[in-house]
Design an enzyme around this catalytic site. Structure first.
Site, PDB file in Angstrom:
ATOM      1  N   LYS A 104       0.839  -1.200   0.000  1.00 51.48           N
ATOM      2  CA  LYS A 104       0.000   0.000   0.000  1.00 51.48           C
ATOM      3  C   LYS A 104       0.875   1.252   0.000  1.00 51.48           C
ATOM      4  CE  LYS A 104      -4.254  -1.709   2.071  1.00 51.48           C
ATOM      5  NZ  LYS A 104      -5.082  -1.750   3.284  1.00 51.48           N
ATOM      6  N   LYS A 185      -7.360 -12.142  -8.942  1.00 55.75           N
ATOM      7  CA  LYS A 185      -8.320 -12.370  -7.862  1.00 55.75           C
ATOM      8  C   LYS A 185      -9.456 -11.359  -7.980  1.00 55.75           C
ATOM      9  CE  LYS A 185      -8.244 -12.139  -2.847  1.00 55.75           C
ATOM     10  NZ  LYS A 185      -7.492 -11.965  -1.640  1.00 55.75           N
ATOM     11  N   LYS A 188     -12.634  -5.422  -5.689  1.00 53.28           N
ATOM     12  CA  LYS A 188     -13.323  -4.159  -5.958  1.00 53.28           C
ATOM     13  C   LYS A 188     -12.448  -3.241  -6.809  1.00 53.28           C
ATOM     14  CE  LYS A 188     -17.398  -2.886  -4.677  1.00 53.28           C
ATOM     15  NZ  LYS A 188     -18.023  -2.834  -3.354  1.00 53.28           N
TER      16      LYS A 188
END
Ligand code: AMP
Length: 321
Positions: A104, A185, A188
């Site tokens: 991140k 995968k 969202k």
């Protein structure tokens, strides 16, 4: 669960379905982690709706407030309090090695401290209720391991008798639902998903454009259900005899990919329809979900306050009166 604005079928099959089943085997706490969500850029005006949406979907999927405690993290302020206290024993070196932080951090324009201490808040989420089992996905195993390290350090410094037990992961079948592109995968952020709240026509359209068997170029070619994305999903939405019949039809070229897609889309719609129905019922009663969450937070807080009283005592802090 982070308030990410609704589940996709990957979340449902890989996590929420198990959480519903766990309610009959354990004393469960389920928490919408809005404080964790603050570590990502977001629109404050949209946050309440995101939190409520997540709670509505958890309830619609079968999280039952009569069996479990369902609440919103920020409505139990002890989470943030314990998080600070745990950060004073959390090892900096190990925090900086967390894969999720590194990933991140690389994507973020600037890296806030909350992103770094995220696993410490997660440790507080667990330890506040002295939880012994945590139904985490594979991606959270490393964070849970850190919680265990925090417990060891805490008990080493303030223990005897140990206040916290090292929580263990609750092993589940490691499901990894792939996205509609069949390559990554379902997620969202990649936009390759079917949401549990998608309307039937949207589901038909999405499944209609999903990836199938690359080796089957014409309808008369025999299919390979074992390497077909659409056939792979059938098992989650249909009884096994129906799956066997469809896959045999595909293998022998009696049915084409379009037929498989249609059958999958309709089965998916049938599976998701009761959830959509429960969602409509919950939303039809203004204030109902807020009341359920408030009752959940009251229940959670009773335990959280008790744990914090014990923590304060161990730390040598003055008690709250
Ligand atoms: P996330 O919001 O991505 O952190 O996911 C919440 C939960 O859903 C975690 O327990 C994940 O392991 C699970 N999950 C998310 N995406 C998938 C997927 N594509 N397949 C299976 N499980 C998933």
């Amino acid at each position: 669960m982070q308030p990410s604005g609704g589940f996709h079928i990957g979340n449902y099959l890989g996590a929420v379905r198990d959480w519903v089943a766990l309610q009959d085997q354990h004393r469960c706490f389920y928490c919408v982690v809005d404080l964790h969500a603050l570590t990502q850029p977001y629109e404050p005006a949209a946050m309440r709706a995101r939190v409520l949406d997540m709670a509505v979907e958890l309830l619609a999927c079968g999280i039952d407030p009569q069996k479990s405690t369902l609440f919103v993290q920020s409505q139990v302020p002890e989470h943030a309090e314990l998080s600070w206290i745990l950060s004073t024993v959390a090892p900096y070196g190990e925090l900086s090695r967390m894969t999720q932080f590194k990933e991140k951090g690389e994507r973020a324009e600037y890296v806030n401290c909350g992103l770094f201490t995220y696993p410490v808040l997660m440790a507080a989420d667990i330890l506040l209720y002295k939880a012994t089992r945590v139904p985490v996905g594979e991606d959270q195993i490393q964070h849970l391991e850190l919680t265990r390290e925090i417990v060891r350090r805490w008990n080493g410094r303030y223990g005897e008798p140990a206040l916290f037990a090292e929580p263990l992961p609750l092993h589940r079948s490691p499901l990894r639902i792939m996205g509609l592109d069949g390559k990554q995968k379902m997620s969202k952020s990649l936009g390759n998903y079917v949401a549990i709240s998608d309307e039937p026509d949207a589901i038909r359209k999405k499944i209609g454009s999903a990836f199938t068997d690359e080796l089957r170029l014409r309808k008369k070619d025999p299919g390979h259900p074992e390497s077909c994305y659409v056939c792979g999903l059938e098992q989650y939405f249909m009884p096994s005899d129906k799956v066997a019949e469809l896959q045999d039809g595909c293998r022998t070229a009696r049915i084409g990919c379009v037929d498989s897609k249609r059958a999958l889309a309709e089965a998916m719609i049938t599976t998701l329809q009761p959830i959509a129905e429960r969602k409509r019922e919950l939303l039809a009663k203004p204030g109902l979900v807020e009341d359920i969450l408030q009752a959940g937070a009251d229940e959670a807080r009773k335990i959280a306050k008790q744990t914090m009283a014990e923590v304060r005592e161990r730390l040598g802090l003055l008690p709250l009166r």
